[in-house]
Design a protein around this motif. Structure first.
Motif, PDB file in Angstrom:
ATOM      1  N   TYR A  28       5.566 -10.975   7.996  1.00 21.01           N
ATOM      2  CA  TYR A  28       6.085  -9.621   7.768  1.00 21.01           C
ATOM      3  C   TYR A  28       5.370  -8.935   6.608  1.00 21.01           C
ATOM      4  N   ASP A  29       4.893  -9.731   5.635  1.00 19.50           N
ATOM      5  CA  ASP A  29       4.174  -9.142   4.508  1.00 19.50           C
ATOM      6  C   ASP A  29       2.867  -8.500   4.965  1.00 19.50           C
ATOM      7  N   LEU A  30       2.178  -9.151   5.905  1.00 26.40           N
ATOM      8  CA  LEU A  30       0.951  -8.572   6.457  1.00 26.40           C
ATOM      9  C   LEU A  30       1.259  -7.303   7.243  1.00 26.40           C
ATOM     10  N   GLY A  31       2.330  -7.330   8.026  1.00 26.53           N
ATOM     11  CA  GLY A  31       2.710  -6.138   8.785  1.00 26.53           C
ATOM     12  C   GLY A  31       3.039  -4.966   7.883  1.00 26.53           C
ATOM     13  N   ALA A  32       3.764  -5.231   6.797  1.00 27.08           N
ATOM     14  CA  ALA A  32       4.118  -4.165   5.859  1.00 27.08           C
ATOM     15  C   ALA A  32       2.874  -3.606   5.174  1.00 27.08           C
ATOM     16  N   TRP A  33       1.980  -4.499   4.769  1.00 25.12           N
ATOM     17  CA  TRP A  33       0.748  -4.059   4.105  1.00 25.12           C
ATOM     18  C   TRP A  33      -0.119  -3.235   5.052  1.00 25.12           C
ATOM     19  N   LEU A  34      -0.229  -3.678   6.300  1.00 25.80           N
ATOM     20  CA  LEU A  34      -1.025  -2.937   7.280  1.00 25.80           C
ATOM     21  C   LEU A  34      -0.464  -1.539   7.508  1.00 25.80           C
TER      22      LEU A  34
ATOM     23  N   LEU B 171       1.279   0.329   5.454  1.00 25.83           N
ATOM     24  CA  LEU B 171       0.986   1.165   4.290  1.00 25.83           C
ATOM     25  C   LEU B 171      -0.498   1.503   4.203  1.00 25.83           C
ATOM     26  N   ASP B 172      -1.336   0.505   4.412  1.00 25.79           N
ATOM     27  CA  ASP B 172      -2.776   0.697   4.238  1.00 25.79           C
ATOM     28  C   ASP B 172      -3.351   1.634   5.300  1.00 25.79           C
ATOM     29  N   VAL B 173      -2.961   1.429   6.540  1.00 28.72           N
ATOM     30  CA  VAL B 173      -3.469   2.281   7.624  1.00 28.72           C
ATOM     31  C   VAL B 173      -2.982   3.719   7.448  1.00 28.72           C
ATOM     32  N   THR B 174      -1.709   3.871   7.130  1.00 30.17           N
ATOM     33  CA  THR B 174      -1.151   5.214   6.946  1.00 30.17           C
ATOM     34  C   THR B 174      -1.827   5.944   5.792  1.00 30.17           C
ATOM     35  N   THR B 175      -2.007   5.245   4.684  1.00 29.67           N
ATOM     36  CA  THR B 175      -2.620   5.857   3.505  1.00 29.67           C
ATOM     37  C   THR B 175      -4.073   6.241   3.764  1.00 29.67           C
ATOM     38  N   ASN B 176      -4.823   5.342   4.382  1.00 25.96           N
ATOM     39  CA  ASN B 176      -6.227   5.640   4.660  1.00 25.96           C
ATOM     40  C   ASN B 176      -6.377   6.760   5.686  1.00 25.96           C
ATOM     41  N   PHE B 177      -5.448   6.834   6.619  1.00 25.93           N
ATOM     42  CA  PHE B 177      -5.476   7.935   7.584  1.00 25.93           C
ATOM     43  C   PHE B 177      -5.271   9.274   6.879  1.00 25.93           C
ATOM     44  N   ALA B 178      -4.283   9.313   5.991  1.00 25.59           N
ATOM     45  CA  ALA B 178      -3.959  10.570   5.307  1.00 25.59           C
ATOM     46  C   ALA B 178      -5.040  10.982   4.309  1.00 25.59           C
ATOM     47  N   LEU B 179      -5.696  10.006   3.695  1.00 25.04           N
ATOM     48  CA  LEU B 179      -6.667  10.303   2.633  1.00 25.04           C
ATOM     49  C   LEU B 179      -8.112  10.156   3.095  1.00 25.04           C
ATOM     50  N   TYR B 180      -8.324  10.108   4.387  1.00 21.50           N
ATOM     51  CA  TYR B 180      -9.676   9.865   4.895  1.00 21.50           C
ATOM     52  C   TYR B 180     -10.658  10.965   4.502  1.00 21.50           C
ATOM     53  N   PHE B 181     -10.166  12.172   4.312  1.00 23.08           N
ATOM     54  CA  PHE B 181     -11.073  13.269   3.957  1.00 23.08           C
ATOM     55  C   PHE B 181     -11.780  12.992   2.632  1.00 23.08           C
ATOM     56  N   PHE B 182     -11.120  12.248   1.725  1.00 21.31           N
ATOM     57  CA  PHE B 182     -11.781  11.855   0.479  1.00 21.31           C
ATOM     58  C   PHE B 182     -13.009  11.000   0.781  1.00 21.31           C
ATOM     59  N   ASP B 183     -12.865  10.085   1.722  1.00 22.98           N
ATOM     60  CA  ASP B 183     -13.963   9.183   2.068  1.00 22.98           C
ATOM     61  C   ASP B 183     -15.130   9.952   2.677  1.00 22.98           C
TER      62      ASP B 183
ATOM     63  N   LYS C 175     -13.100   3.583  10.340  1.00 25.87           N
ATOM     64  CA  LYS C 175     -12.444   3.294   9.061  1.00 25.87           C
ATOM     65  C   LYS C 175     -11.156   2.510   9.274  1.00 25.87           C
ATOM     66  N   LEU C 176     -10.344   2.938  10.224  1.00 29.67           N
ATOM     67  CA  LEU C 176      -9.076   2.247  10.471  1.00 29.67           C
ATOM     68  C   LEU C 176      -9.310   0.837  11.015  1.00 29.67           C
ATOM     69  N   SER C 177     -10.335   0.691  11.850  1.00 29.36           N
ATOM     70  CA  SER C 177     -10.678  -0.653  12.340  1.00 29.36           C
ATOM     71  C   SER C 177     -11.080  -1.557  11.180  1.00 29.36           C
ATOM     72  N   TYR C 178     -11.866  -0.998  10.274  1.00 33.76           N
ATOM     73  CA  TYR C 178     -12.296  -1.757   9.093  1.00 33.76           C
ATOM     74  C   TYR C 178     -11.089  -2.170   8.253  1.00 33.76           C
ATOM     75  N   ILE C 179     -10.155  -1.254   8.056  1.00 33.60           N
ATOM     76  CA  ILE C 179      -8.976  -1.533   7.236  1.00 33.60           C
ATOM     77  C   ILE C 179      -8.133  -2.642   7.857  1.00 33.60           C
ATOM     78  N   ILE C 180      -7.878  -2.551   9.148  1.00 31.52           N
ATOM     79  CA  ILE C 180      -7.039  -3.551   9.819  1.00 31.52           C
ATOM     80  C   ILE C 180      -7.679  -4.932   9.744  1.00 31.52           C
ATOM     81  N   LEU C 181      -8.953  -5.012  10.078  1.00 28.41           N
ATOM     82  CA  LEU C 181      -9.634  -6.306  10.071  1.00 28.41           C
ATOM     83  C   LEU C 181      -9.765  -6.869   8.658  1.00 28.41           C
ATOM     84  N   SER C 182     -10.055  -6.011   7.693  1.00 31.01           N
ATOM     85  CA  SER C 182     -10.202  -6.495   6.313  1.00 31.01           C
ATOM     86  C   SER C 182      -8.868  -6.982   5.754  1.00 31.01           C
ATOM     87  N   ASP C 183      -7.776  -6.319   6.100  1.00 30.85           N
ATOM     88  CA  ASP C 183      -6.462  -6.771   5.634  1.00 30.85           C
ATOM     89  C   ASP C 183      -6.093  -8.123   6.237  1.00 30.85           C
ATOM     90  N   ILE C 184      -6.428  -8.311   7.503  1.00 29.93           N
ATOM     91  CA  ILE C 184      -6.154  -9.606   8.149  1.00 29.93           C
ATOM     92  C   ILE C 184      -6.988 -10.708   7.499  1.00 29.93           C
TER      93      ILE C 184
END
Length: 358
Positions: A80-86, A88-100, A135-144
């Motif tokens: 569940y900790d991985l699910g919670a982190w994913l 948060l991480d996916v949502t945050t990176n989606f919202a802030l992707y314009f910075f990237d 970017k989202l693919s990178y985030i998911i795989l890197s978190d795993i």
């Protein structure tokens, strides 16, 4: 009465007596179970019940029946900790992707030479969310992968039977950072390169370009990510725990924060997070610029990281290599840190409650 009939009657009486004795024992056991228990007995029953649940869950996981809802329920309960982190991480990176996107385009642009085809591809008019799926693919795989390396870290450094257990804190951080970031960089750098190329509108890049970019970007990317991990970990703990952590850096065993600080203020923790992120961004920005330049070039201007560094400094100045797009990186990481600081505990608790079904 014949002896044969007498034996039959005695046998029936004996069976009836046995049945009555069994019923009496069952009744006694049921009454015993229903009676109030002391604390020790309750804890023992809970451990027995937990062990039974874990055996059943292990059988479900080992069955590898991924089409079964039970499989995913047990999987999410255990992770569940991985699910919670994913989430948060996916949502945050989606919202802030314009910075990237702004960061990559700012770092890649060269006002003297159109090395990245910034002008040729009319990058200013390209969508700000180009390459988001990479970017989202990178985030998911890197978190795993990071979750997996954290388990390796636990086995290596926190198990008293491990040969690494008595290493000092600094050695543990360096080894963990090297293991985690080498794994992630080696496997996922191609996705990052593809994302940057799409952000620059260079859709005609061929396989040879990707292979050369991977070879040129590998070591700057590895240094960038490892340095970010190590500097962030050390700086945060130094700011948070001061002399307690400084002395623990070179002492064997696991670092235990002082109890008074464990009950400390949230404001102090948030300030330390921002401070450590700021230090990490400043230290790693030159390597981030190098990775972007090497990945997005459309000719052979930069042949290797050392030559690229000299070329950028001589043509665009030290400010380009040190501070290019640093405001975008600061904005991204600070806002991401704010989101995690504000919602991480709530999301973790939500996932824990959702999948904890005993």
């Amino acid at each position: 009465m014949s002896s044969e009939n007498k034996e039959i009657i005695e046998d029936k009486i004996y069976r009836q007596q046995n049945q009555m004795d069994q019923l009496a024992r069952k009744s006694f056991i049921m009454k015993k179970i229903e009676q109030p228990k002391d604390e020790h007995e309750l804890q023992l029953l809970k451990r027995i019940q937990k062990a039974r649940y874990e055996r059943e869950e292990t059988k479900i996981i080992q069955s590898h029946r991924i089409s079964s809802p039970q499989f995913w329920q047990v999987f999410m309960k255990r992770h569940y900790d991985l699910g919670a982190w994913l989430l948060l991480d996916v949502t945050t990176n989606f919202a802030l992707y314009f910075f990237d996107t702004i960061r990559v385009r700012t770092q890649a642009q060269n006002k003297y030479m159109d090395i990245s085809h910034f002008n040729q591809n009319n990058v200013k008019n390209l969508p700000i969310y180009s390459g988001l799926h990479y970017k989202l693919s990178y985030i998911i795989l890197s978190d795993i992968l990071r979750n997996f390396t954290n388990k390796v870290r636990y086995q290596m450094f926190m198990d008293p039977s491990s040969q690494f257990y008595n290493y000092n804190q600094l050695s543990k951080i360096l080894i963990q950072g090297l293991i985690a970031e080498t794994t992630i960089t080696t496997l996922l750098l191609p996705i990052e390169i593809r994302k940057m190329i799409v952000q620059m509108g260079s859709f005609d890049a061929n396989l040879n370009h990707y292979l050369k970019s991977y070879m040129r970007c590998y070591f700057p990317a590895l240094i960038r990510d490892s340095l970010f991990f190590v500097s962030h970990s050390i700086t945060y703990n130094l700011l948070m725990y001061g002399d307690h952590y400084l002395s623990a850096l070179f002492r064997s065993g696991e670092f235990t924060p002082p109890p008074t600080i464990l009950r400390g203020e949230r404001e102090r923790k948030f300030t330390c997070i921002l401070g450590s992120l700021g230090v990490s961004i400043l230290l790693t920005n030159p390597f981030d610029v190098l990775v972007t330049k090497l990945a997005t070039q459309r000719n052979e201007t930069y042949t290797n990281p050392f030559q690229a560094f000299k070329f950028i400094v001589s043509q665009e100045g030290w400010s380009k290599i040190i501070a290019s797009a640093i405001s975008q990186r600061i904005g991204f990481y600070f806002l991401k840190g704010l989101v995690f600081f504000s919602y991480q505990d709530r999301v973790y608790q939500m996932f824990h409650d959702a999948f904890s079904y005993e």
